[in-house]
Design an enzyme around this catalytic site. Structure first.
Site: not given
Ligand code: PEP
Ligand code: MG
Length: 748
Positions: A363, A676
């Site tokens: 986190h 993303c």
């Molecule tokens: C990912 O898994 O690439 C993502 C964008 O989500 P997080 O990093 O929040 O798990």
């Protein structure tokens, strides 16, 4: 404990304190101390060895050994008997030192004639500072009481060393917290920052290790322990505790009420220590034990005891978290570890974060990323080395921290920051321009966000929208579940700040490492593959429903984009989407204005979704590849495990084949596709993704400039040919081929 020794150690401590109170240089003080200890203990030799660097000890003062050996004789950690004491943190007591395993004879000291040896560590709450040794010609074992007395003296020496009483007059003596230190950790978040140390939990400084009046000290420790017990009892009485939390606290309470613990501290006080020093002595012993214990459960319990000692010291010294110290300008937070809520409380004030523990996917790392500040994790010993206000450089690109840097290092570092700033300035001129490659293809560049405070970056970075809004951050920063109205107001502000730009709100992605403080943690063997994200949302829909309602209300008629995290199969998407459509109807029926247009998408974070039936791709309005998770599952390499997380290149041919498959599936049905994960913000990776046909990339705001600059200079269809050729040629990764191609165009 015999009365004689008790008063002896007290007498020795008093003499020690008087010696230390007399003005003099560091070396004089050390010389006087060795003389005094040898005299009091009736030994021919007393020597003080201090650490010169992390694994070299140096003889810094001696009574009895040859004076010319001082500052000449050195040994490595673990070498000889002195090195053994330093390494293990435990005393060595022998009547026949030369016969002892590992004995190393150092001719320059003339110590061969001494048979008995007693060495104890000079350490301060786990921080190893050196070794204190007494030796004598007559072969004898030192008694328990003598060992104890020497340990107590060593502990006072440690406090004095900490206070800098022995440093400052050259001779290569280690001046604590004065010298430059470089610490190599791991990258948590890229970027560079210069500032001053701000310790999350300030060090407790004990200025009075020796006390004259044991009765007063015993009263003090009893009162403090009493206060500690009440505070732990209060914690236990809290109604909101569940069974597991109660169990943990019960163990904690048992330590707080332990008579043995208090008794040992009282014994230390009777031997001349102050209440604070007695707590620290016990704490050092606990830490030394901690290092030896392989059993995870026992280690946890010893951690509890360590934590209790910290609390007790704070009560005794009145040095709480709030020490009254002023936060310096450009603060860089230094902590063993920190939770997301605590980190967010500091907010934008911080210029960087350095953690002794932590992990990339934690986190705290996510928050640091959201705050766009450099983060170095696994910075070994940084909490011990750093003092509030120390100059510090954080190199988040390399995972390196420079504490109290030399001017030359600082200058080079500033040059680097200036170069980065100049580059950002250059990128600013591209702000209003599209990421259009020379072949005419346009890639949409968006930013990732999760906090209100991120939104101003939309203007500054030139992002065309928010491709990923991590809604869980708002849940993580609170200590109770947010209310619907509160969330609706917040989401409305996000949309206001984004003006007309699209914001893809990702519904709550909790579980795995993101545990809400007010939700019962699940004891799962492998949380990353466990009950997380949409799985929680579908099994316990209350919170997800509330969040969907808040989003619909926040839109107040404006277009709304939502995406569901961690969808692994078509049915999960169908169910989530139906839930959303149901809420939409319900809101309409309740008379609320509903969004004029909705887009409902899925995050592709597990390989299975790439092989979902065509109906899934037809149904979803868009697919967003969560590369961080997708990569970890594709390569079976935990994104939080430093040993493996960088083992496989995302430009590995297998992964690119897989991406190409996803692009193909989306093209078949005309489904919009974006990426993303963190890799979208790295120029070469972004180029490869765009060349493969991914038309939307979402990244941290600072990456938009560099990615756009590169995409605008290249021809994506040529890049695609380079990738295809490398793939056909059997390359493991296409990175070298892409780099060579860029180099040939003067872009490398
Ligand atoms: C990912 O898994 O690439 C993502 C964008 O989500 P997080 O990093 O929040 O798990
Ligand atoms: Mg993810």
């Amino acid at each position: 404990m015999p009365e004689r020794t008790e008063s002896d150690s007290r007498k020795l401590l008093r003499r020690l304190r008087d010696t230390l109170a007399t003005p003099g240089k560091g070396q004089d003080r050390l010389d006087r101390i060795t003389h005094l200890i040898a005299d009091s203990m009736g030994t021919e030799v007393c020597s003080i060895y201090l650490f010169r660097d992390a694994d070299t000890l140096e003889l810094c003062a001696t009574e009895g050994l040859k004076a010319e050996a001082v500052h000449k004789t050195r040994m490595k950690l673990g070498e000889g008997l002195v090195g053994r004491v330093a390494r293990t943190g435990l005393p060595v007591n022998t009547a026949n030192a030369p016969g002892e395993k590992g004995f190393r004879y150092m001719p320059e000291t003339g110590e061969e004639i001494y048979s008995s040896f007693l060495g104890v560590p000079i350490q301060r709450v786990g921080e190893k500072l050196g070794v204190l040794v007494v030796q004598s010609k007559t072969a004898r074992q030192f008694s328990e009481d003598e060992i104890y007395a020497l340990e107590v003296v060593a502990m006072v020496l440690a406090e004095m060393t900490e206070l800098g009483l022995f440093s400052g007059d050259g001779e290569g003596m280690r001046a604590l917290h004065k010298q430059p230190v470089m610490i190599r950790g791991n990258v948590g978040q890229e970027g560079a920052a210069e500032g001053r140390v701000w310790l999350h939990e300030a060090r407790v400084v004990v200025t009075n290790p020796v006390a004259d009046d044991p009765l007063t000290e015993i009263d003090r420790i009893r009162a403090a322990v009493g206060q500690l017990r009440v505070s732990v009892d209060d914690l236990l009485a809290a109604e909101s505790l569940d069974k597991d939390q109660k169990q943990v606290l019960e163990a904690y309470r048992m330590f707080a009420h332990s008579r043995g613990w208090l008794k040992r501290m009282e014994d230390d006080i009777a031997r001349g220590l102050s209440a604070e020093a007695a707590v620290e002595k016990e704490q050092s012993a606990t830490r030394a034990r901690l290092e030896q214990v392989p059993d995870a459960y026992l280690r946890e319990r010893l951690h509890d005891l360590d934590d209790l000692s910290n609390r007790l010291l704070r009560i005794l010294t009145g040095q709480g978290k709030d020490t009254g110290a002023m936060m310096p300008e450009n603060p860089i937070l230094v902590a063993r570890n920190i939770g997301p809520a605590e980190l967010l409380e500091y907010g934008r004030k911080l210029k960087g974060v350095v953690l002794e523990e932590g992990s990339v996917g934690s986190h705290a790392a996510i928050v640091a990323r959201a705050l766009a500040i450099p983060l170095v994790i696994h910075a070994d010993r940084v909490v011990t080395e750093a003092l509030n206000g120390d100059a510090i450089l954080v190199d988040g690109d390399q995972g390196i921290v420079h504490l109290r840097p030399e001017e030359t290092v600082a200058r080079a570092f500033r040059d680097k920051i200036a170069m980065q700033a100049a580059a950002q300035h250059r990128y600013a001129s591209l702000r209003g321009l599209p990421a259009q490659s020379t072949c005419g293809t346009v890639t949409t560049l968006m930013m990732n966000a999760g906090l209100m405070a991120d939104l101003p970056s939309l203007e500054g970075s030139g992002a065309e929208g928010v491709g990923l809004f991590r809604t869980e951050l708002q849940f993580l920063v609170r200590n109770k579940m947010p209310q619907r109205a509160e969330l609706a107001a917040l989401y409305a502000r996000v949309m206001d700040a984004a003006k007309q730009r699209r914001v893809a709100f990702r519904t709550l992605d909790i579980g795995s490492d993101k545990v809400l403080p007010y939700m019962k943690p699940q004891d799962e063997p492998n949380p990353a593959m466990g009950w997380r994200a949409i799985r929680v949302g579908l099994d316990k829909p209350g919170v997800l429903r509330m969040q969907l309602q808040a989003l619909i209300r926040a839109a107040k008629g404006r277009p709304l984009t939502i995406m569901f995290p961690f969808i692994s199969e078509h049915a999960e998407f169908v169910q989530s989407r139906e839930m959303f459509l149901y809420e939409l109807e319900r809101e309409k029926a309740l008379g609320h204005i509903v969004p004029e247009r909705v887009e409902v998408g899925a995050m592709l974070e597990t390989p299975s979704l790439a092989y979902a039936p065509r109906a899934f791709f037809e149904m979803t309005d868009f697919v967003s590849i969560g590369g961080n998770d997708l990569k970890q599952f594709f390569f079976a390499a935990d994104r939080e495990n430093e040993r493996v997380r960088r083992r496989y290149d995302i430009l590995n041919v297998s992964f690119l084949h897989f991406l190409r498959h996803i692009v193909g599936r989306c093209e078949e049905t005309g489904t919009a596709l974006s990426f993303c994960g963190e890799d979208a913000g790295r120029p070469i990776e972004a180029l490869a993704f765009a060349a493969l046909g991914i038309r939307g990339l979402s990244m941290r705001p600072a990456s938009i400039g560099p990615v756009k600059a590169l995409l605008r200079r290249v021809n994506l269809s040529e890049a695609r040919d380079v990738i295809e050729t490398a793939m056909q040629d059997g390359a493991v990764t296409v990175r070298p081929a892409l780099m060579a191609w860029l180099d040939a165009q003067g872009e490398g």
